[in-house]
Scaffold this motif. Structure first.
Motif, mmCIF file in Angstrom:
data_model
loop_
_atom_site.group_PDB
_atom_site.id
_atom_site.type_symbol
_atom_site.label_atom_id
_atom_site.label_comp_id
_atom_site.label_asym_id
_atom_site.label_seq_id
_atom_site.Cartn_x
_atom_site.Cartn_y
_atom_site.Cartn_z
ATOM 1 N N ILE A 194 -12.868 4.095 5.924
ATOM 2 C CA ILE A 194 -11.930 5.143 6.305
ATOM 3 C C ILE A 194 -12.584 6.154 7.241
ATOM 4 C CG2 ILE A 194 -10.710 7.156 5.364
ATOM 5 C CD1 ILE A 194 -9.936 5.348 2.962
ATOM 6 N N LEU A 195 -13.878 6.430 7.048
ATOM 7 C CA LEU A 195 -14.576 7.426 7.861
ATOM 8 C C LEU A 195 -14.629 7.062 9.341
ATOM 9 C CD1 LEU A 195 -17.589 8.297 5.529
ATOM 10 C CD2 LEU A 195 -15.591 9.714 6.041
ATOM 11 N N SER A 196 -14.684 5.780 9.653
ATOM 12 C CA SER A 196 -14.847 5.389 11.048
ATOM 13 C C SER A 196 -13.611 4.739 11.668
ATOM 14 C CB SER A 196 -16.038 4.432 11.183
ATOM 15 O OG SER A 196 -15.786 3.230 10.469
ATOM 16 N N ASP A 197 -12.578 4.479 10.901
ATOM 17 C CA ASP A 197 -11.408 3.795 11.433
ATOM 18 C C ASP A 197 -10.472 4.779 12.144
ATOM 19 O OD1 ASP A 197 -8.571 2.589 11.333
ATOM 20 O OD2 ASP A 197 -9.885 0.899 10.841
ATOM 21 N N PRO A 198 -10.093 4.510 13.399
ATOM 22 C CA PRO A 198 -9.234 5.436 14.149
ATOM 23 C C PRO A 198 -7.848 5.646 13.534
ATOM 24 C CG PRO A 198 -9.668 3.424 15.426
ATOM 25 C CD PRO A 198 -10.500 3.349 14.182
ATOM 26 N N LYS A 199 -7.364 4.694 12.741
ATOM 27 C CA LYS A 199 -6.054 4.873 12.097
ATOM 28 C C LYS A 199 -6.081 5.999 11.059
ATOM 29 C CE LYS A 199 -5.677 0.269 11.226
ATOM 30 N NZ LYS A 199 -6.713 -0.130 12.119
ATOM 31 N N TRP A 200 -7.276 6.357 10.601
ATOM 32 C CA TRP A 200 -7.404 7.340 9.529
ATOM 33 C C TRP A 200 -7.808 8.739 10.007
ATOM 34 C CZ3 TRP A 200 -6.481 7.222 4.304
ATOM 35 C CH2 TRP A 200 -5.977 6.014 3.818
#
Length: 165
Positions: free
Chosen positions: A116-122
């Motif tokens: 979650i920390l690196s995903d652009p959707k989040w």
């Protein structure tokens, strides 16, 4: 039939996550019976999330439902997720870059996010997810028999990384 009772298997399910176990077929059937007997939707959805959380230790489940406007997802049930996180995701837009659930509803296919920390959707939800101790997510659209998106089923996994660690 309205007086039918749920089998003892449903009543024996734990209300919080327990060690990994096989998903009891009788308990799944009990959830289906609840629907046939006209149980309130919230009770049916809660039963489903409890089944899944009991099956996979540490996993937290959510079910979001498409709002009447067809453009947003509303909190359906996620009783074991922190209230602050539930409030942050209630009413999210359906779109390709809106967390796992918004994207799954938009794309009409499962969305897996390992970090979650690196995903652009989040990007918009990262802080509330991290504050809730969440690190990975999976969401799948819930589709009607005619292909209409009714909502999403999500599984969230905790992680050890929090800001400052």
């Amino acid at each position: 039939m309205a007086n039918a009772m749920a089998s003892p298997n449903l009543q024996a399910l734990p209300t919080s996550p327990s060690p990994a176990q096989t998903l009891p077929g009788d308990a799944v059937l009990d959830a289906l019976k609840m629907m046939l007997l006209g149980a309130p939707l919230n009770e049916v959805l809660t039963s489903i999330t409890r089944l899944m959380e009991a099956h996979t230790k540490g996993t937290l489940c959510s079910i979001l439902l498409v709002d009447e406007d067809g453009l947003h997802l509303r909190y359906g049930v996620a009783e074991n997720l922190p209230q602050t996180y539930r409030a942050a995701i209630d009413g999210i837009c359906i779109g390709p870059n809106v967390g796992s659930c918004g994207a799954a509803a938009y794309l009409r296919q499962p969305v897996f996010v390992a970090d979650i920390l690196s995903d652009p959707k989040w990007v918009k939800f990262k802080d509330s997810a991290v504050a809730a101790g969440l690190r990975a997510a999976w969401s799948s659209p819930i589709l009607s028999h005619d292909g209409k998106v009714l909502g999403t089923f999500g599984m969230l996994l905790p992680g050890s990384s929090k800001p400052g660690n």
